[in-house]
Scaffold this motif. Sequence first.
Motif, short mmCIF file in Angstrom:
data_model
loop_
_atom_site.label_atom_id
_atom_site.label_comp_id
_atom_site.label_asym_id
_atom_site.label_seq_id
_atom_site.Cartn_x
_atom_site.Cartn_y
_atom_site.Cartn_z
N THR A 85 0.75 -1.22 -0.10
CA THR A 85 -0.07 0.05 -0.09
C THR A 85 0.84 1.29 -0.11
O THR A 85 0.71 2.35 -0.60
N THR B 65 1.11 -7.72 8.35
CA THR B 65 1.80 -8.83 7.70
C THR B 65 2.82 -9.01 8.69
O THR B 65 3.10 -10.05 9.12
N ILE C 188 -7.25 3.80 15.01
CA ILE C 188 -6.45 4.01 13.86
C ILE C 188 -6.95 5.53 13.37
O ILE C 188 -8.06 5.26 12.61
N1 LIG Z 1 -8.91 -2.78 11.34
C1 LIG Z 1 -8.14 -2.14 10.73
N2 LIG Z 1 -8.44 -0.61 10.82
C2 LIG Z 1 -7.91 0.14 9.78
N3 LIG Z 1 -6.68 -0.17 9.29
C3 LIG Z 1 -6.29 -1.46 9.42
C4 LIG Z 1 -6.93 -2.32 10.02
N4 LIG Z 1 -6.49 -3.62 9.91
C5 LIG Z 1 -5.39 -3.21 9.15
N5 LIG Z 1 -5.22 -2.02 8.65
C6 LIG Z 1 -4.20 -1.46 7.98
O1 LIG Z 1 -3.68 -2.32 7.34
C7 LIG Z 1 -2.20 -2.16 7.50
C8 LIG Z 1 -1.52 -3.66 7.31
O2 LIG Z 1 -1.55 -4.16 6.06
P1 LIG Z 1 -0.81 -5.07 5.22
O3 LIG Z 1 0.31 -5.72 6.27
O4 LIG Z 1 -1.65 -5.85 4.64
O5 LIG Z 1 0.04 -4.12 4.32
P2 LIG Z 1 -0.06 -2.66 4.04
O6 LIG Z 1 0.58 -2.12 5.24
O7 LIG Z 1 -1.45 -2.35 3.32
O8 LIG Z 1 1.23 -2.51 2.77
P3 LIG Z 1 2.62 -2.06 2.81
O9 LIG Z 1 3.08 -2.45 4.20
O10 LIG Z 1 3.45 -2.71 1.98
O11 LIG Z 1 2.38 -0.54 2.53
C9 LIG Z 1 -2.07 -1.81 8.75
O12 LIG Z 1 -0.99 -1.12 9.07
C10 LIG Z 1 -3.12 -0.79 8.89
O13 LIG Z 1 -2.80 0.35 8.31
#
Ligand SMILES: Nc1ncnc2c1ncn2[C@@H]1O[C@H](COP(=O)(O)OP(=O)(O)OP(=O)(O)O)[C@@H](O)[C@H]1O
Lengths: 540, 540
Positions: A184, A325, A427
Amino acid sequence: MPGATDQTLRPFLWRAQKMFPDREVVSRTHEGVQRYTYAEYGDRVAQLANALSAAGLGDGDRVGTFCWNHHRHFETYFGVPSMGAQLHTINPLLPDHHVQYIVENAADRLLFVDPSLVEKLDEAYDEEAFASVEQFVVMGEEVPDTDLSPVTDYESFLADEDAAYDWPDLSEDQPAGMCYTSGTTGKPKGVEYTQQMLWAHTMASLPEAGLDLRSSDVVMPVVPMFHVNAWGMPFSTTAAGAKHVYPGPSPTPADLASLIEEEGVTLTAGVPTVWLGLLDYLEENDADMSSLETIVIGGSAAPQSVIRRFDEEYDVDVLHAWGMTEMSPIGTVARLKPGMESLPKDQQYDKQAKQGLLIPGLEMRVVDDDGEEVPWNGEDFGELWVRGPWVTTEYFERPEANQEDFEDNWLKTGDVVTVDEEGYVKIVDRAKDVIKSGGEWISSVELENTLMANDGVAEATVVGVPHERWQERPVAFVVPAAGTDEDALKAELVEMVKAEFPKWWAPDEVVFIEEVPKTATGKFDKKVLRDQYDDQSLVE
Amino acid sequence: MPGATDQTLRPFLWRAQKMFPDREVVSRTHEGVQRYTYAEYGDRVAQLANALSAAGLGDGDRVGTFCWNHHRHFETYFGVPSMGAQLHTINPLLPDHHVQYIVENAADRLLFVDPSLVEKLDEAYDEEAFASVEQFVVMGEEVPDTDLSPVTDYESFLADEDAAYDWPDLSEDQPAGMCYTSGTTGKPKGVEYTQQMLWAHTMASLPEAGLDLRSSDVVMPVVPMFHVNAWGMPFSTTAAGAKHVYPGPSPTPADLASLIEEEGVTLTAGVPTVWLGLLDYLEENDADMSSLETIVIGGSAAPQSVIRRFDEEYDVDVLHAWGMTEMSPIGTVARLKPGMESLPKDQQYDKQAKQGLLIPGLEMRVVDDDGEEVPWNGEDFGELWVRGPWVTTEYFERPEANQEDFEDNWLKTGDVVTVDEEGYVKIVDRAKDVIKSGGEWISSVELENTLMANDGVAEATVVGVPHERWQERPVAFVVPAAGTDEDALKAELVEMVKAEFPKWWAPDEVVFIEEVPKTATGKFDKKVLRDQYDDQSLVE
Ligand SMILES: Nc1ncnc2c1ncn2[C@@H]1O[C@H](COP(=O)(O)OP(=O)(O)OP(=O)(O)O)[C@@H](O)[C@H]1O
Ligand SMILES: Nc1ncnc2c1ncn2[C@@H]1O[C@H](COP(=O)(O)OP(=O)(O)OP(=O)(O)O)[C@@H](O)[C@H]1O
Ligand SMILES: [Mg+2]
Ligand SMILES: [Mg+2]
């Protein structure tokens, strides 16, 4: 030195097989709904381990999966790591160049691929990037037409193998799993999960403060198994001795409703859009949701309206969870504390719409720009840092990201949060999405929530655009609902924001677009918008 | 190498303090019932850590406790290990020479001692054995008359200390706790618990398959805190954010009933005799047991009659558990599986009277004399072997015992068991107590149960006495109930055994005695009887 046996996944498999031999694993596949027991599951997992050994795979070898949620994928979850190899789940929705990067970076030696994804993998195939891949195995009983080679089907791969395997004593430091972040905020980053991390995350998922899994539960992970191991549920469901239900390739709301009804699902989990889809479906169609007790929602923020509707209309408890992740992935769960069930419903929903309480075994701090911890008052915000036995302390081969994202074993999550007096985390934004205007912070997420509450808005996102005087200024990108007068809407939206927030939070510009670009995990892809609109003309 | 933060007790303390600051810790002490919150608890734990540091204690130093169950003892549970020292709980009921052996063996540098146990410790004091002890701290506000020196009281020890402590990042391999086995089968053996073992045991205690602890629970460990950390409950209750109730020095059934009633205890735990005492008390006295949901019974077998009476008369669920000092201690829990609640009550009690299902994270095998695994059919028996992240792989400085009790990281428990088709373990006997007659096994425990079912028998135990022809033959030692005709009883008992078991199980002799000798944990001390009756004259 005193000590005990290493923490590995093996005992979970052993226990389910021996103590819950008749509990079921149900799977919707392209061949129809299939079902078998933990006893048979255990046999097939052993066959898989033997097949992998026979294929020359073993200690530390990476095995990729390019699959939806079904029993064969679940077999790789225990079969691959318990024989000493490393399970690397790949998101098939990623653009080809990301798939190539990930397969090359992980150096997968074997790839399991779903029949319905063979074509997609064929397209992503690149000789150089896939140089490490020695074999493809299609998750079914036959091999469709494909250029992938050498290729065999899963059932033939297993067919002649023994249903017993002498599971080795692995070190808890052995890498057992791997998953890449969603990308992201930049290029996906690899996270390796050791046996110990998966063990700890599994144990932490079981109790009340986690998912509260019980042997009587029927668990359906809708979150894809390529998203951080379906939030660890294939492991935790097994550890609990509960029944598994896998919804297979691209399940529709109708598929989900019928699986819930027919299999008596008690707990299911996925990202918010899935549940919006189910709510819409249920409005138009009859389905018996009475078995369903809990929906775990995470990955993105669960809208309060979804929490309310499931409670009011279906007596289903939404358990809002936050994870990454990097965290295997569960970090917080928004379960009400004892006593809170007597609060007015609206206040309960407010709590549940937060991301919740850190689960036992983890620690956190919330720090401002100066590295000072902010008070827990529900107002002050800062970046959330976490650490604990299922939080990684490094990325795979990404020294620059390691420099940036870790400090003294703390993971800097990149999420900006408030914490209230009761310890509930909310968040507010991603650190990279927070808009810094004149030294003050503007939350893009709060602006988006306000804009999306307008009926004229189908979707909206807000990004910060560089500004000479104010550093950054907010620009809203709005997908208008059909038949909306854009000029009137624009004025209305700016007024809405001014009414709710300080005046200077109002976007300098509202740009109408046809669609908000999304990542492969369905999150708003602000990178794309920023790239398209990085000139300052919008805010001058 | 990929990995995550070490597993230590620190996050449990942190979480309770920060997220459940107002939940209570209640403690019955010699000063009356005291209560404070986790917030205050955290402050005092930090003060304790500062006091220990000021006293020159730190990394790897052993700190002994000679205390009952109360809040100050609980403060040492987190304070000592989290500052890097090692908490060594000592059983004050042990004979003096055992106390001396244990203090000398562990080389404790500081001893916490209860006011009511100062005299006992004074008696056990031996200059040589206690050479390592630099300081005594009495658990109260003043120091009673004593020769122990130098000595201070706990409140003065803490008084000037800061209520914040910068808890170090400990390795998960750091020894955090220590406890000696009960010495039922020989000299007590020291078991060290690393931070990781306590972490893992805590996580494993929380879910359904463990003790099913929830933040709404009110937990009263009656099992002494010197018995394997009160079965880990001070840790797991904290991790759950639940309320603690400590029943203090030598609680009577009346004390327990009033704490349950006044504090709303939902879960309590202890050895069988405690609950027999409570049942007797409740027959004669009124007390409101309605808050109580669960009694965990372990340490010795829970009689089925106790399980039944608590269910029928008080709607309280007995959770029968088996464990060992070597296992931190919980190994199995006899919770019914889904569906079993519809069995006839008698069959439910049968299951609950077994020692239960191995909890997730552990593995076991049951092996016969030839080292072959016995089938799970509820009939065949063998020695239970276990392994897992909270099962030690060695004793402290006991190489001969290590040779005998461990093999390939399996702990040979010394317990002889059957396992039924559903995986429920039933302890048949101790390996050392099983009587081998003519190559066949006789279960001393089953004989004892039969004998004790006779109204003329107050207590009975059976031991094997060496026999030239048959290797060993059973001899019963019986404490007759008041006013029983011994000759008639003897004949009756032999007939009872013959009616229920193969004829050759009948004891060769029934010896009437005044009391069955007991260990400091209240278990039948067959060593003493064997020493007294090792000549073969009894069975010739
Ligand atoms: N319940 C939630 N509400 C809001 N945001 C969430 C929630 N769960 C997860 N997230 C968001 O998703 C992120 C984790 O997603 P993921 O590990 O899939 O990769 P990403 O952070 O989207 O991608 P990248 O780290 O590569 O930029 C968290 O850091 C947060 O920003
Ligand atoms: N629920 C139970 N039913 C029957 N026996 C039990 C139960 N729980 C524990 N035990 C017995 O207690 C033993 C563990 O006790 P502990 O560790 O206190 O020392 P011990 O074995 O009595 O003494 P030592 O090892 O020094 O001889 C188990 O091995 C088992 O024999
Ligand atoms: Mg991220
Ligand atoms: Mg023992």
